[in-house]
Motif scaffolding. Structure first.
Motif, PDB file in Angstrom:
ATOM      1  N   MET A   1      30.175  16.683  19.531  1.00 38.42           N
ATOM      2  CA  MET A   1      30.541  15.480  19.888  1.00 38.42           C
ATOM      3  C   MET A   1      31.668  14.929  19.236  1.00 38.42           C
ATOM      4  SD  MET A   1      28.597  13.515  21.806  1.00 38.42           S
ATOM      5  CE  MET A   1      27.954  14.136  23.311  1.00 38.42           C
ATOM      6  N   THR A   2      32.230  13.568  19.611  1.00 44.07           N
ATOM      7  CA  THR A   2      33.238  13.222  19.158  1.00 44.07           C
ATOM      8  C   THR A   2      33.536  13.002  17.694  1.00 44.07           C
ATOM      9  OG1 THR A   2      32.504  11.093  19.756  1.00 44.07           O
ATOM     10  CG2 THR A   2      34.136  11.975  21.146  1.00 44.07           C
ATOM     11  N   HIS A   3      32.517  12.773  16.916  1.00 40.78           N
ATOM     12  CA  HIS A   3      32.703  12.291  15.740  1.00 40.78           C
ATOM     13  C   HIS A   3      32.943  13.505  14.797  1.00 40.78           C
ATOM     14  CE1 HIS A   3      28.236  12.606  16.046  1.00 40.78           C
ATOM     15  NE2 HIS A   3      28.398  13.389  15.097  1.00 40.78           N
ATOM     16  N   ASP A  34      25.695   5.960   7.842  1.00 39.33           N
ATOM     17  CA  ASP A  34      24.620   6.368   8.815  1.00 39.33           C
ATOM     18  C   ASP A  34      23.368   5.699   8.028  1.00 39.33           C
ATOM     19  OD1 ASP A  34      25.521   9.124  10.739  1.00 39.33           O
ATOM     20  OD2 ASP A  34      25.582   6.958  11.142  1.00 39.33           O
ATOM     21  N   LEU A 206      39.562  14.663  22.283  1.00 39.14           N
ATOM     22  CA  LEU A 206      40.366  13.114  21.945  1.00 39.14           C
ATOM     23  C   LEU A 206      41.932  12.896  22.253  1.00 39.14           C
ATOM     24  CD1 LEU A 206      39.190  12.227  18.478  1.00 39.14           C
ATOM     25  CD2 LEU A 206      38.287  11.537  20.681  1.00 39.14           C
ATOM     26  N   ALA A 209      41.890  12.416  25.987  1.00 37.78           N
ATOM     27  CA  ALA A 209      41.512  11.138  26.050  1.00 37.78           C
ATOM     28  C   ALA A 209      42.856  10.197  25.954  1.00 37.78           C
ATOM     29  CB  ALA A 209      40.278  10.586  25.528  1.00 37.78           C
ATOM     30  N   PHE A 213      44.914   7.585  28.579  1.00 37.96           N
ATOM     31  CA  PHE A 213      45.243   6.320  28.543  1.00 37.96           C
ATOM     32  C   PHE A 213      46.719   5.721  28.353  1.00 37.96           C
ATOM     33  CE2 PHE A 213      40.549   6.590  28.621  1.00 37.96           C
ATOM     34  CZ  PHE A 213      40.321   5.707  29.544  1.00 37.96           C
ATOM     35  N   ARG A 304      37.701   3.280   5.376  1.00 38.93           N
ATOM     36  CA  ARG A 304      38.229   2.430   6.628  1.00 38.93           C
ATOM     37  C   ARG A 304      38.343   3.362   7.914  1.00 38.93           C
ATOM     38  NH1 ARG A 304      43.866  -0.310   7.051  1.00 38.93           N
ATOM     39  NH2 ARG A 304      43.985  -0.866   9.144  1.00 38.93           N
ATOM     40  N   TYR A 305      38.860   4.560   7.752  1.00 38.12           N
ATOM     41  CA  TYR A 305      39.184   5.353   8.857  1.00 38.12           C
ATOM     42  C   TYR A 305      38.013   6.489   9.463  1.00 38.12           C
ATOM     43  CZ  TYR A 305      43.606   3.397   9.485  1.00 38.12           C
ATOM     44  OH  TYR A 305      44.758   2.552   9.758  1.00 38.12           O
TER      45      TYR A 305
ATOM     46  N   PHE B  96      35.157  10.470  30.804  1.00 42.56           N
ATOM     47  CA  PHE B  96      34.834  11.915  30.888  1.00 42.56           C
ATOM     48  C   PHE B  96      33.316  12.179  30.683  1.00 42.56           C
ATOM     49  CE2 PHE B  96      39.217  11.300  29.240  1.00 42.56           C
ATOM     50  CZ  PHE B  96      39.663  12.106  29.807  1.00 42.56           C
ATOM     51  N   GLU B  98      31.885  13.563  27.964  1.00 43.63           N
ATOM     52  CA  GLU B  98      31.766  13.275  26.547  1.00 43.63           C
ATOM     53  C   GLU B  98      32.450  11.753  26.500  1.00 43.63           C
ATOM     54  OE1 GLU B  98      34.391  15.463  26.933  1.00 43.63           O
ATOM     55  OE2 GLU B  98      33.014  16.685  27.730  1.00 43.63           O
ATOM     56  N   PRO B  99      32.066  10.797  25.647  1.00 42.37           N
ATOM     57  CA  PRO B  99      32.543   9.478  25.614  1.00 42.37           C
ATOM     58  C   PRO B  99      33.897   9.736  25.201  1.00 42.37           C
ATOM     59  CG  PRO B  99      30.323   9.576  24.538  1.00 42.37           C
ATOM     60  CD  PRO B  99      30.788  11.007  24.739  1.00 42.37           C
ATOM     61  N   ARG B 100      34.063  10.651  24.193  1.00 45.67           N
ATOM     62  CA  ARG B 100      35.576  10.748  23.587  1.00 45.67           C
ATOM     63  C   ARG B 100      36.072   9.497  23.125  1.00 45.67           C
ATOM     64  NH1 ARG B 100      39.116  15.219  27.479  1.00 45.67           N
ATOM     65  NH2 ARG B 100      37.162  16.259  28.099  1.00 45.67           N
ATOM     66  N   LEU B 101      35.300   8.744  22.334  1.00 49.50           N
ATOM     67  CA  LEU B 101      35.716   7.568  21.592  1.00 49.50           C
ATOM     68  C   LEU B 101      36.491   7.922  20.238  1.00 49.50           C
ATOM     69  CD1 LEU B 101      32.676   5.336  22.167  1.00 49.50           C
ATOM     70  CD2 LEU B 101      34.699   5.368  23.687  1.00 49.50           C
ATOM     71  N   LEU B 102      37.294   7.321  20.052  1.00 50.16           N
ATOM     72  CA  LEU B 102      37.983   7.422  18.575  1.00 50.16           C
ATOM     73  C   LEU B 102      37.006   6.923  17.408  1.00 50.16           C
ATOM     74  CD1 LEU B 102      41.840   6.227  19.307  1.00 50.16           C
ATOM     75  CD2 LEU B 102      40.803   8.378  19.633  1.00 50.16           C
ATOM     76  N   PRO B 103      36.592   8.008  16.641  1.00 52.48           N
ATOM     77  CA  PRO B 103      35.439   7.689  15.760  1.00 52.48           C
ATOM     78  C   PRO B 103      35.883   6.754  14.784  1.00 52.48           C
ATOM     79  CG  PRO B 103      36.097  10.155  15.577  1.00 52.48           C
ATOM     80  CD  PRO B 103      37.096   9.458  16.510  1.00 52.48           C
ATOM     81  N   TRP B 104      37.041   6.424  14.280  1.00 51.82           N
ATOM     82  CA  TRP B 104      37.393   5.493  13.263  1.00 51.82           C
ATOM     83  C   TRP B 104      37.947   4.245  14.105  1.00 51.82           C
ATOM     84  CZ3 TRP B 104      39.987  10.003  14.695  1.00 51.82           C
ATOM     85  CH2 TRP B 104      41.151   9.538  15.634  1.00 51.82           C
ATOM     86  N   ARG B 105      37.375   3.925  15.135  1.00 62.48           N
ATOM     87  CA  ARG B 105      37.649   2.722  15.876  1.00 62.48           C
ATOM     88  C   ARG B 105      36.165   1.974  16.106  1.00 62.48           C
ATOM     89  NH1 ARG B 105      42.532   1.494  19.783  1.00 62.48           N
ATOM     90  NH2 ARG B 105      44.170   2.248  18.312  1.00 62.48           N
ATOM     91  N   LEU B 113      41.766   0.188  23.687  1.00 63.26           N
ATOM     92  CA  LEU B 113      42.735   1.355  23.886  1.00 63.26           C
ATOM     93  C   LEU B 113      42.987   1.493  25.573  1.00 63.26           C
ATOM     94  CD1 LEU B 113      44.032   3.816  22.326  1.00 63.26           C
ATOM     95  CD2 LEU B 113      42.011   5.222  23.061  1.00 63.26           C
ATOM     96  N   ARG B 144      30.881   1.440  14.987  1.00 62.92           N
ATOM     97  CA  ARG B 144      31.535   2.753  15.324  1.00 62.92           C
ATOM     98  C   ARG B 144      30.906   3.635  16.311  1.00 62.92           C
ATOM     99  NH1 ARG B 144      35.141   3.844  10.678  1.00 62.92           N
ATOM    100  NH2 ARG B 144      35.906   1.736  10.390  1.00 62.92           N
ATOM    101  N   ARG B 146      29.761   6.495  16.017  1.00 65.34           N
ATOM    102  CA  ARG B 146      28.734   7.393  15.387  1.00 65.34           C
ATOM    103  C   ARG B 146      27.490   6.441  15.124  1.00 65.34           C
ATOM    104  NH1 ARG B 146      29.914   5.964  10.405  1.00 65.34           N
ATOM    105  NH2 ARG B 146      32.180   6.049   9.729  1.00 65.34           N
ATOM    106  N   GLN B 147      27.686   5.303  15.112  1.00 68.28           N
ATOM    107  CA  GLN B 147      26.482   4.095  14.917  1.00 68.28           C
ATOM    108  C   GLN B 147      25.428   3.711  16.291  1.00 68.28           C
ATOM    109  OE1 GLN B 147      28.824   1.652  12.892  1.00 68.28           O
ATOM    110  NE2 GLN B 147      27.947   1.853  10.982  1.00 68.28           N
ATOM    111  N   ARG B 160      36.051   1.295  28.650  1.00 68.25           N
ATOM    112  CA  ARG B 160      37.561   1.594  28.209  1.00 68.25           C
ATOM    113  C   ARG B 160      38.450   1.882  29.542  1.00 68.25           C
ATOM    114  NH1 ARG B 160      38.456   6.624  24.525  1.00 68.25           N
ATOM    115  NH2 ARG B 160      37.387   7.731  26.293  1.00 68.25           N
ATOM    116  N   ALA B 161      37.727   2.430  30.705  1.00 69.41           N
ATOM    117  CA  ALA B 161      38.393   3.033  31.698  1.00 69.41           C
ATOM    118  C   ALA B 161      38.561   1.762  32.628  1.00 69.41           C
ATOM    119  CB  ALA B 161      37.376   4.066  32.465  1.00 69.41           C
TER     120      ALA B 161
END
Lengths: 306, 282
Positions: A1-3, A34, A206, A209, A213, A304-305, B96, B98-105, B113, B144, B146-147, B160-161
């Motif tokens: 998954m993405t994370h 988490d 990623l 994606a 955009f 932060r990131y 997509f 998968e959500p394909r979100l940026l994990p740090w945002r 975005l 985030r 993952r939460q 986002r789309a």
């Protein structure tokens, strides 16, 4: 998954013995966050949450525990030297090393040695790390740069650091440039290698994606690729800093009139074992201190990131 | 997932018609080219929902990527409102599988975005807030990826789309990885969004029932591997009867479902009404 993408990199940050450094690992940071909602288990008072690992994870235990062995070592050193087990011309007492330090400070020499060495490490580190970041990004992102540059840089990396010294002295003379260049070479490779490798393994989903955009080029690098490789970049920087201290001594041992490496070499010529020990202890302290400072910055950024 | 505050219709954003003319795509392999798409001639009316179904590897996602500009056809043309798609097109947006979100945002930052380049800050913030509300995510804006749960992440991906104000919304199996109940809710949410902000929607799905519930038309693609050399990719086009929201238990849909599944080579054991009276088809 993405994370998973956040953790892309060479794996957990480890200490010199290869054990993962808990607080510095992006994976641990993730687990910490988490764990926040789950931590308020029923029946548990707020604030009663104990850090993972219990006793050994307490901040106080970690600070005090880290000092136990060095202090013990100091005690043993004191005991064997004052007890006459080891002759002072081989191993002087801790107190005489301290006196040597005070003496050099009084003459105004120790400050100069330390200052010039720190300056060389910082300048060399910044130059080398910046170059490593740029070339690592290039090789990690561009197929063409990978084909053209990677073999050459791989060859240069294989040259032992001391092999550069005669050439650097010939070309840049025995000035600051030759030493800073050698240190920059030392700091360059850890950053270059980790950044290039990590960028190649950024989750392609990623990146796609981001492209979908409308992100391209530098904006794609800023928005998706660099944050994704941040943990690897940071561990590369820490390795580079350690490497910079290593190369500093190599540079100063051979050709210099100031600095901790010079102090080592000069004291060897004069048979001042107390000053040799002093230089070694100072290198240990400065190296550890600078690493800890970078580690603090690393922690803040990862919180932060990652 | 009922909407409490219906979003205002955006008249400034017209839905685009899509024309695919004789689109062909072949993937290179060590043993020669493998045809994935051939002779695709399709026209999507503005504001229409079209579903793509077909066996794995039949080129559904590839077809979608031709419209998004993420992939370029080897032959033929793709037109949006009469102008060809060249590269990533501002008028389309993709969600997509998968959500394909940026994990740090945060979710809100991820949705942002999607905003078109050059959106003023205040307008962008308002739009993100509006979309998060539309998706029922306003409470989770600061979390985030993952939460949050998979369904919430997928809703953020859809938001986002939509932030891109697309004239054509491209959905690549957007609900495929969700559990069955969440999937049903997301389908209704998509219909609500479509009613509020009508874009042309091209939806890739594995789920025949989902296709029949959501789409005006269903395109059944065939795998070119086993097909005769001149067979086009689109095997059938099915007009789905009835107006949305449809009754999931509609008898006509059940008939079409059986037909589509047979087209996909799945035995349905479907008993047509009148053949027997003690069988249920759905």
């Amino acid at each position: 998954m993405t994370h998973h993408a956040a953790g892309t990199g060479p794996g957990p940050v480890t200490d010199h013995a290869g054990r993962p450094l808990r607080a510095l690992n992006p994976f641990d940071a993730a687990r910490d966050a988490d764990a926040v909602p789950a931590a308020a288990a029923p029946g548990e008072a707020p604030g009663a949450r104990r850090p993972r690992g219990g006793f050994w994870s307490r901040p106080v235990v970690r600070v005090v525990g880290g000092a136990v062995l060095p202090l013990l070592l100091l005690g043993v050193w004191h005991a064997v030297t004052t007890g006459g087990l080891v002759p002072p011309y081989q191993l002087p007492t801790p107190l005489s090393v301290w006196d040597a330090a005070l003496d050099l400070v009084a003459r105004g020499q120790l400050q100069t040695h330390v200052a010039i060495s720190v300056q060389r490490v910082l300048v060399g580190f910044v130059v080398g790390a910046a170059a490593g970041l740029v070339l690592g990004s290039l090789v990690g992102l561009s197929r063409a740069a990978d084909v053209l540059l990677a073999p050459l840089l791989g060859g240069v990396r294989a040259v032992p650091s001391l092999a550069w010294v005669p050439l650097l002295i010939l070309w840049l003379k025995i000035g600051e440039e030759s030493k800073v260049t050698l240190i920059a070479i030392g700091a360059f490779f850890p950053v270059y290698t980790t950044v290039a490798a990590a960028l190649r393994h950024v989750d392609p989903h990623l990146v796609e994606a981001g492209r979908a955009f409308g992100l391209r080029g530098v904006r794609l690098l800023q928005t998706v690729q660099l944050p994704a490789v941040l943990p690897s970049v940071l561990s590369g920087l820490r390795l580079a800093l350690a490497q910079a201290w290593l190369f500093l001594v190599a540079a100063e041992l051979i050709a210099s009139s100031m600095g901790l490496g010079f102090l080592l070499n000069d004291s060897q010529q004069n048979g001042r074992v107390d000053r040799i020990l002093l230089a070694i202890v100072l290198l240990a302290l400065l190296g550890k201190l600078s690493d800890s400072l970078v580690a603090l910055g690393e922690r803040a950024l990862l919180r932060r990131y990652a | 997932m009922a909407l409490t505050t219906p979003a205002r219709t955006r008249a400034d954003r017209p839905a685009h018609g899509v024309v695919l003319h004789d689109v062909r795509r072949t993937f290179p392999t060590p043993t020669g080219g493998r045809p994935v798409l051939r002779g695709v001639d399709v026209e999507l009316r503005a504001g229409e929902i079209v579903a793509l179904v077909g066996p794995s590897g039949c080129g559904k996602s590839t077809l979608l990527r031709q419209v998004s500009g993420l992939d370029i056809p080897d032959g033929g043309r793709v037109l949006l409102d009469g102008t060809p798609v060249a590269g990533i097109d501002r008028r389309t947006a993709v969600a997509f599988q998968e959500p394909r979100l940026l994990p740090w945002r945060t979710l809100a930052q991820n949705v942002a975005l999607g905003l078109p380049a050059g959106t003023p800050k205040d307008a962008g913030r308002a739009r993100v807030a509006e979309l998060l509300r539309l998706m029922g995510l306003e409470e989770s804006a600061g979390l985030r990826p993952r939460q949050v749960s998979g369904g919430m992440a997928q809703r953020a991906s859809l938001a986002r789309a939509l932030a891109r104000n697309p004239g054509v919304l491209l959905l690549d199996e957007p609900f495929g990885a969700l559990d069955a109940l969440t999937r049903l809710r997301m389908q209704d949410l998509l219909l609500d969004v479509h009613a509020a902000e009508p874009a042309t929607v091209l939806l890739v799905t594995h789920d025949v029932e989902e296709a029949l519930y959501l789409a005006d038309r269903v395109l059944l693609l065939r795998s070119l591997v086993a097909a005769p050399d001149d067979a086009p990719s689109v095997a059938r086009v099915i007009d789905v009867p009835g107006r949305r929201p449809r009754d999931r238990a509609d008898q006509r849909l059940a008939e079409l479902r059986a037909e589509l599944l047979e087209g996909l080579g799945v035995a349905t054991h479907h008993v047509r009404p009148g053949d027997a009276d003690d069988h249920h088809s759905i």
